[in-house]
Scaffold this active site. Sequence first.
Site, mmCIF file in Angstrom:
data_model
loop_
_atom_site.group_PDB
_atom_site.id
_atom_site.type_symbol
_atom_site.label_atom_id
_atom_site.label_comp_id
_atom_site.label_asym_id
_atom_site.label_seq_id
_atom_site.Cartn_x
_atom_site.Cartn_y
_atom_site.Cartn_z
ATOM 1 N N CYS A 163 27.365 -17.061 11.700
ATOM 2 C CA CYS A 163 26.388 -18.132 11.884
ATOM 3 C C CYS A 163 26.451 -19.079 10.681
ATOM 4 O O CYS A 163 27.529 -19.554 10.328
ATOM 5 C CB CYS A 163 24.996 -17.530 12.096
ATOM 6 S SG CYS A 163 23.717 -18.734 12.542
ATOM 7 N N LEU A 164 25.332 -19.352 10.014
ATOM 8 C CA LEU A 164 25.352 -20.252 8.873
ATOM 9 C C LEU A 164 26.201 -19.692 7.743
ATOM 10 O O LEU A 164 26.763 -20.457 6.948
ATOM 11 C CB LEU A 164 23.932 -20.498 8.361
ATOM 12 C CG LEU A 164 22.934 -21.125 9.334
ATOM 13 C CD1 LEU A 164 21.637 -21.441 8.619
ATOM 14 C CD2 LEU A 164 23.504 -22.384 9.951
#
Length: 590
Positions: A316-317
């Site tokens: 994800c991030l």
Amino acid sequence: MKVPMKDNVTPAISAEEHARRTATQFDSRLHAALAKASSGLSPISLALAGMDWALHLASQPAQVARLATAAQQSALHWWADTLHNRPEDDNDPRFLHPGWKHWPWAPVVHAYHEAEAWWDDATRLRGMEPHHQEMARFYARQWLDMLSPSNTGLWGNPEVRERTRETLGSNLVNGWINALDNWRQQHGLAPVRPSEHEYRPGRDVAITPGRVVHRNHLTELLQFSPTTASVQREPVFIVPSWIMKYYILDLSPQNSFVKWLTDQGHTVFILSWRNPDETDALLDMADYLHEGVFDNLAAIKALVPDAEAVHACGYCLGGTLLSIAAAALSRPGQIEQAHLLPALKTVTLLAAETDFTEPGEMGVLIDESQVSLLEDMMAERGFLSGPQMGGAFQYLHSRELVWSQALRELWLGENEHPNDLMAWNSDTTRMPAVMHSEYLRRCYLRNELAEGRFPVEGRAVSLADIRVPMFVVGTEKDHVSPWKSVYKIHRLADTEITFVLTSGGHNAGIVSEPGHPNRHYAMLTRPADGPWLTCGDWQAQAMPQDGSWWTAWHQWLIGHGSGTVPGRLPLEDEALGPAPGHYVHQHYLD
């Protein structure tokens, strides 16, 4: 490291500048106060989208006539179907109960679906700003979800009526108890009834044996104990998203990504992010990059001297952050302390975006006005709280997370039975004000990473500089990082890319252990400097397979590795302690 400190000597400013700053500060505090009434959503963004839609509708009389005709035809079709009692082929999970298939409920559901289709058509007007069009469709869907016949409770929901008859009304009593519990929780009081099973890090989840081997202000680096006599020479270094606790990848033993990798003979390191507070307000993206990635890579090089390179993986991030780091490390002279870091053997991105032009549902809530409002909210305390972030996701998925949940808890009287993934999802974290603002502006609003303008140590980085093989995973039902957005890494990096599209969503698609039923994936490798394939062409050529993508990644890592070495035990430092460490237990009252 930046901390919110004030200098003893304040530089002199002009009266005009002082007045401007004072006015800005007053307006910021006013906006923060108003944001509480609007649930953190910008009323200006909503008003602009509504005005854009209304003005374009008013300027297109032919479209108005067409929509009016469509509404009349829909009403006539509905009337004819009702008279002939034609059943509707409905897979909507809100109306799966048999009672919805019969009169008088079936015509109501049919009319509701006709209204959904009409509004979806009515919000697609030529000439509207694309962002405003997405917002108009989104908010129309939100209103329709709220007005769903399934939300009418005892008076209009056949499932609730049947449950009430069967239980002699005890479901309504249980619903009242659940409502009282929810009210007490929202006001900071202890729940009346404890949850049936609490998943606690170190006891029920995050129990893979290991040690904290390095700690800085922002992260703890965990190394897990080997379970095989020999391990792959290159360790695996995992960077999870900073908006989540790391144990999404170390849940219960049967579905722990970390444990499975360890059992396959990998030395696994993972970051555990600190939950920031008021003192961390000025932490920025550079701090997260250096203390999150570079400092821990240097620690791995010191801890595992027999490994000259690592397999780096970001989720994800964390994947977005890792891609920035990989691009910076791929350009000679970009990073001043690069000689202290190990080389990257490969880079793996799990549900991670690098191009934010099509960011999925999150993009609906992100524009200049919304980001400015978030900045005003964060200025009060120096961070975006976990409940505030959770509220945004809840709003995006209100059908499942608000209305359907309210139906089960309040009208059907059911108690939620959380699993380990649900427990992790409620273990919220915070984001420092400066970092979160910078991330939203640089990535979402200005798309600097994809356009080669994201700065690292004073120079812009380019993903085209990455030359190591990449393994990139997208998930079919991802609303946070849509797979077609994740796929755009093919346009940005010229290296060999193995792309995997797996079943599931943003979390369940990644936490997809071998043996999990009904799992499948497709995989295709594009060689370095290979031709561009559209998403459709890729799907036509990719090889579909049953099972978990984990096994394919394991084989890919071995294929890009350099053999095995004896198992490595993590360093035992009593000052650092055992896994899951200290940071994972940090909770702050919001």
